[in-house]
Design a protein around this motif. Structure first.
Motif, short mmCIF file in Angstrom:
data_model
loop_
_atom_site.label_atom_id
_atom_site.label_comp_id
_atom_site.label_asym_id
_atom_site.label_seq_id
_atom_site.Cartn_x
_atom_site.Cartn_y
_atom_site.Cartn_z
N UNK A 1 -14.32 -10.23 -5.19
CA UNK A 1 -14.25 -10.02 -3.75
C UNK A 1 -14.61 -8.59 -3.41
N UNK A 2 -15.49 -8.47 -2.47
CA UNK A 2 -15.79 -7.18 -1.88
C UNK A 2 -14.96 -7.04 -0.60
N UNK A 3 -14.57 -5.85 -0.28
CA UNK A 3 -13.77 -5.61 0.92
C UNK A 3 -14.13 -4.27 1.52
N UNK A 4 -13.80 -4.10 2.78
CA UNK A 4 -14.06 -2.82 3.42
C UNK A 4 -12.94 -2.49 4.40
N UNK A 5 -12.80 -1.22 4.70
CA UNK A 5 -11.85 -0.80 5.72
C UNK A 5 -12.34 0.49 6.34
N UNK A 6 -11.87 0.72 7.57
CA UNK A 6 -12.33 1.90 8.30
C UNK A 6 -11.84 3.17 7.64
N UNK A 7 -10.61 3.13 7.19
CA UNK A 7 -10.07 4.26 6.44
C UNK A 7 -9.25 3.70 5.30
N UNK B 1 0.84 -1.19 0.00
CA UNK B 1 0.00 0.00 0.00
C UNK B 1 0.87 1.24 0.00
N UNK B 2 0.29 2.33 -0.38
CA UNK B 2 1.02 3.58 -0.51
C UNK B 2 0.49 4.58 0.50
N UNK B 3 1.40 5.15 1.27
CA UNK B 3 0.99 6.11 2.29
C UNK B 3 0.26 7.27 1.65
N UNK B 4 -0.86 7.61 2.24
CA UNK B 4 -1.61 8.76 1.77
C UNK B 4 -2.46 8.49 0.56
N UNK B 5 -2.47 7.26 0.09
CA UNK B 5 -3.26 6.95 -1.11
C UNK B 5 -4.52 6.23 -0.71
N UNK B 6 -5.64 6.67 -1.25
CA UNK B 6 -6.89 5.99 -0.97
C UNK B 6 -7.09 4.78 -1.87
N UNK B 7 -6.31 4.71 -2.91
CA UNK B 7 -6.46 3.56 -3.79
C UNK B 7 -5.96 2.32 -3.10
N UNK B 8 -6.45 1.23 -3.58
CA UNK B 8 -6.28 0.01 -2.87
C UNK B 8 -4.89 -0.58 -2.97
N UNK B 9 -4.74 -1.63 -2.24
CA UNK B 9 -3.48 -2.33 -2.23
C UNK B 9 -3.17 -2.92 -3.59
N UNK B 10 -1.89 -3.06 -3.87
CA UNK B 10 -1.45 -3.80 -5.05
C UNK B 10 -1.01 -5.17 -4.57
N UNK B 11 -1.61 -6.20 -5.15
CA UNK B 11 -1.33 -7.56 -4.71
C UNK B 11 -0.35 -8.26 -5.63
N UNK C 1 -2.92 -13.43 -11.79
CA UNK C 1 -3.00 -11.97 -11.65
C UNK C 1 -3.19 -11.52 -10.21
N UNK C 2 -3.38 -12.43 -9.31
CA UNK C 2 -3.68 -12.01 -7.95
C UNK C 2 -5.01 -11.28 -7.92
N UNK C 3 -5.10 -10.29 -7.09
CA UNK C 3 -6.33 -9.49 -6.99
C UNK C 3 -6.11 -8.14 -7.65
N UNK C 4 -7.06 -7.72 -8.45
CA UNK C 4 -6.98 -6.42 -9.10
C UNK C 4 -8.20 -5.59 -8.73
N UNK C 5 -7.95 -4.34 -8.44
CA UNK C 5 -9.00 -3.45 -7.98
C UNK C 5 -9.87 -3.01 -9.15
N UNK C 6 -11.18 -3.13 -8.99
CA UNK C 6 -12.11 -2.70 -10.03
C UNK C 6 -12.59 -1.28 -9.73
N UNK D 1 -14.10 -3.31 -4.58
CA UNK D 1 -14.37 -4.51 -5.36
C UNK D 1 -13.10 -4.92 -6.10
N UNK D 2 -12.74 -6.20 -5.91
CA UNK D 2 -11.61 -6.80 -6.61
C UNK D 2 -12.10 -7.97 -7.45
N UNK D 3 -11.32 -8.27 -8.46
CA UNK D 3 -11.49 -9.52 -9.15
C UNK D 3 -10.21 -10.33 -9.03
N UNK D 4 -10.37 -11.63 -8.93
CA UNK D 4 -9.22 -12.52 -8.76
C UNK D 4 -9.17 -13.50 -9.91
#
Lengths: 114, 117
Positions: free
Chosen positions: B90-96, A94-104, B41-46, B34-37
């Motif tokens: 996959x759906x996911x959530x986080x507090x921030x 993950x990137x500090x300060x970024x709202x975009x999601x993790x890169x897996x 490719x692992x998981x990629x953010x949609x 929302x991710x797709x797996x």
């Protein structure tokens, strides 16, 4: 943009043996690093995370990981593997300060032999 | 139980049909994803959402639509399904956000297996 590489697609170990799963990342600054585990038919569960401080991070289920900035690595370890550890493991950055999601990373499938 | 619930868990649909995958979380987390797996490719953010009525594209948004009228729900719609959208979602959530100073934890649902024939 950040990227994550898990060089090992599949690893097989015997129960009771030690385990190390490799993860290399590419990012210009200090990243946030995560390891997730996925059991068959299940979602991902967080094992551990690193975002600052001690570079050796302890997680759940007896796992640990060490952040090595000089090697851009965040390898996951366990001293003695149990059959229930068989699963797929994902490293993420993950990137500090970024709202975009993790890169897996693309994942490492772990098989445990009895 | 609290957590993230995805429905349907398994779906087979035909090319060209519209499909909606539902996601509901009970934590009142601000962020949802929302991710797709896909194999290799692992998981990629949609798409992701930082709050109700705020959504943004991820890495692979083409062919998908999202909305978030309520904090707890984040449906994903495939407007005209294609075979390349066969995947596990996959759906996911986080507090921030994941870049928050706490290295915020993201929680995942159990996934929705979608096959487009």
């Amino acid at each position: 943009a950040q990227s994550v590489t898990q060089p090992d697609i599949h690893i097989t170990v015997s129960e009771g043996a030690s385990l190390e799963l490799r993860c290399n990342y590419s990012y210009g600054a200090t990243p946030y690093l995560f390891w997730y585990v996925q059991s068959p038919g299940q979602g991902l569960q967080l094992l551990l995370k690193y975002f600052s401080g001690d570079t050796l991070v302890q997680g759940i289920k007896g796992f640990e990981a060490e952040f090595k900035r000089s090697q851009s690595s965040f390898n996951l370890r366990k001293p003695s593997v149990h059959w229930s550890d068989a699963a797929e493991y994902f490293c993420a950055v993950g990137v500090a300060g970024s709202a975009r999601q993790l890169t897996f990373g693309s994942g490492t499938q772990l098989t445990v032999l009895p | 139980d609290a957590g993230i619930t995805q429905s349907p868990r398994y779906k087979i649909t035909e090319t060209g049909r519209q499909v909606t995958l539902m996601c509901h979380q009970t934590w009142s987390h601000s962020y949802m994803f929302w991710y797709r797996q896909d194999l290799g490719h692992g998981l990629r953010l949609i798409y992701y959402s930082a709050a109700a009525d705020i959504t943004d594209k991820g890495e692979v948004p083409d062919g998908y639509v999202v909305s978030r009228s309520k904090t707890e729900n984040f449906p994903l719609t495939l407007e005209s399904a294609t075979r390349s959208q066969t995947s596990v979602y996959f759906c996911a959530s986080s507090e921030s956000g994941p870049g928050a100073g706490s290295g915020n934890t993201i929680y995942f649902g159990e996934g929705s297996w979608l096959t487009v024939v």
